[in-house]
Design an enzyme around this catalytic site. Structure first.
Site, PDB file in Angstrom:
ATOM      1  N   VAL A 183      -9.057   0.191  17.745  1.00  0.00           N
ATOM      2  CA  VAL A 183      -8.434  -0.442  16.571  1.00  0.00           C
ATOM      3  C   VAL A 183      -9.456  -0.561  15.428  1.00  0.00           C
ATOM      4  O   VAL A 183     -10.606  -0.934  15.649  1.00  0.00           O
ATOM      5  CB  VAL A 183      -7.931  -1.858  16.949  1.00  0.00           C
ATOM      6  CG1 VAL A 183      -7.374  -2.580  15.730  1.00  0.00           C
ATOM      7  CG2 VAL A 183      -6.870  -1.748  18.021  1.00  0.00           C
ATOM      8  N   ASN A 226       0.835  -1.210   0.000  1.00  0.00           N
ATOM      9  CA  ASN A 226       0.000   0.000   0.000  1.00  0.00           C
ATOM     10  C   ASN A 226       0.868   1.257   0.000  1.00  0.00           C
ATOM     11  O   ASN A 226       0.533   2.253  -0.640  1.00  0.00           O
ATOM     12  CB  ASN A 226      -0.961  -0.004   1.188  1.00  0.00           C
ATOM     13  CG  ASN A 226      -2.214  -0.801   0.889  1.00  0.00           C
ATOM     14  OD1 ASN A 226      -3.028  -0.399   0.062  1.00  0.00           O
ATOM     15  ND2 ASN A 226      -2.367  -1.960   1.527  1.00  0.00           N
ATOM     16  N   HIS A 257      -7.855  -0.851   5.885  1.00  0.00           N
ATOM     17  CA  HIS A 257      -8.119  -2.151   6.502  1.00  0.00           C
ATOM     18  C   HIS A 257      -8.796  -3.050   5.467  1.00  0.00           C
ATOM     19  O   HIS A 257      -9.676  -2.588   4.732  1.00  0.00           O
ATOM     20  CB  HIS A 257      -9.020  -1.964   7.729  1.00  0.00           C
ATOM     21  CG  HIS A 257      -9.323  -3.243   8.434  1.00  0.00           C
ATOM     22  ND1 HIS A 257      -8.406  -3.885   9.238  1.00  0.00           N
ATOM     23  CD2 HIS A 257     -10.432  -4.025   8.425  1.00  0.00           C
ATOM     24  CE1 HIS A 257      -8.945  -5.005   9.705  1.00  0.00           C
ATOM     25  NE2 HIS A 257     -10.169  -5.120   9.217  1.00  0.00           N
TER      26      HIS A 257
HETATM   27  C1  GAR Z   1      -3.056  -4.599   4.007  1.00  0.00           C
HETATM   28  O1  GAR Z   1      -3.934  -5.584   3.517  1.00  0.00           O
HETATM   29  C2  GAR Z   1      -3.786  -3.682   4.963  1.00  0.00           C
HETATM   30  O2  GAR Z   1      -5.113  -3.453   4.603  1.00  0.00           O
HETATM   31  C3  GAR Z   1      -3.702  -4.473   6.251  1.00  0.00           C
HETATM   32  O3  GAR Z   1      -2.396  -4.990   6.260  1.00  0.00           O
HETATM   33  C4  GAR Z   1      -1.992  -5.227   4.922  1.00  0.00           C
HETATM   34  C5  GAR Z   1      -0.640  -4.570   4.721  1.00  0.00           C
HETATM   35  O4  GAR Z   1      -0.131  -4.881   3.457  1.00  0.00           O
HETATM   36  N1  GAR Z   1      -3.961  -3.653   7.397  1.00  0.00           N
HETATM   37  C6  GAR Z   1      -4.630  -4.067   8.477  1.00  0.00           C
HETATM   38  O5  GAR Z   1      -5.024  -5.204   8.624  1.00  0.00           O
HETATM   39  C7  GAR Z   1      -4.878  -2.987   9.532  1.00  0.00           C
HETATM   40  N2  GAR Z   1      -5.718  -3.490  10.553  1.00  0.00           N
HETATM   41  P1  GAR Z   1       0.993  -3.981   2.808  1.00  0.00           P
HETATM   42  O6  GAR Z   1       2.137  -3.884   3.825  1.00  0.00           O
HETATM   43  O7  GAR Z   1       1.410  -4.754   1.595  1.00  0.00           O
HETATM   44  O8  GAR Z   1       0.402  -2.645   2.486  1.00  0.00           O
END
Ligand code: GAR
Length: 221
Positions: free
Chosen positions: A146, A16, A111
């Site tokens: 959270v 992201n 999220h």
């Molecule tokens: C993503 O899917 C994001 O939505 C999630 O962690 C992943 C990170 O991926 N976030 C959560 O679950 C927050 N509660 P990335 O490091 O490749 O962006």
């Protein structure tokens, strides 16, 4: 007009983060990625940020006795870099209510579910188990709890027969990468604003259509 200065907080691979960096490369994008902070020294996203020539910092939560101390260090780094908005992108630390209120209206998260359903961890497994037919992702302002806070935007995807957590996560992640830069743009341009406990939008922002799964044409509807 000067571009808004964005910090991205990561803990892991940073896809992201990369999507935000890619969007910000467009000269018309209203924000620049000025700083990437990781709470984990070995986060793969740090290498990617380095390759992009973006200022990086590790603020290791293990170096701090309390959450308040960690958040104070985070706050110092953000203030020193004159950051306007903070994007959490796979940042797996709970922030204190004090930090969230200091950055109220300027701190957002992504999220991988349609909040308020399925907050927390192991989201994709839990959605498959629950048998939901639509899944998705949410960009929201961060509040003290959270995965909660006023919602800025959501993208929905179908859950398909034969999906496992990995396949579903990949389908959602693709939409995360589109949704996050779009929501940040709305925020920076003032087209989405935190108004009390909700988000208000410019009149130009409207949505139409529905995503129905299974498709009603195929169901004879
Ligand atoms: C993503 O899917 C994001 O939505 C999630 O962690 C992943 C990170 O991926 N976030 C959560 O679950 C927050 N509660 P990335 O490091 O490749 O962006």
């Amino acid at each position: 007009m000067a571009k808004a200065r964005i910090a991205i907080l990561i803990s892991g691979r940073g896809t992201n983060m990369q999507a935000l960096i890619d969007a910000a490369r467009d000269p018309d994008y209203p924000a620049e990625i000025a700083l990437v902070i990781s709470n984990r020294p070995k986060a793969a996203g740090l290498d990617k940020a380095g390759e992009e020539g973006i200022q990086r910092e590790v603020i290791n939560h293990k170096d701090f006795k309390t959450r308040e101390d960690f958040d104070a260090a985070l706050n110092d780094a953000l203030k020193t870099a004159k950051i306007d908005f903070v994007c959490l992108a796979g940042f797996m630390r709970v922030l204190t209510g004090g930090f969230a209120s200091d950055w109220r209206g300027r701190l957002i998260n992504i999220h991988p579910s349609l909040l308020p359903s399925f907050e927390g961890l192991h989201v994709h497994e839990r959605m498959i188990e629950a048998g939901v037919k639509l899944a998705g992702c949410t960009v929201h302002f961060v509040s003290a709890e959270v995965d909660s806070g006023p919602i800025i935007g959501q993208a929905a995807v179908p859950v398909l027969p034969g999906d496992d957590a990995e396949k579903l996560a990949a389908r959602i992640l693709k939409e995360e990468h589109r949704l996050y830069p779009a929501c940040l743009r709305l925020l920076v341009e003032g087209k989405a604003r935190l108004t009390g406990a909700t988000v208000t939008y410019d009149e130009s922002i409207t949505a139409s259509g529905a995503l129905i799964n299974p498709p009603i044409e195929q169901a004879g509807g």
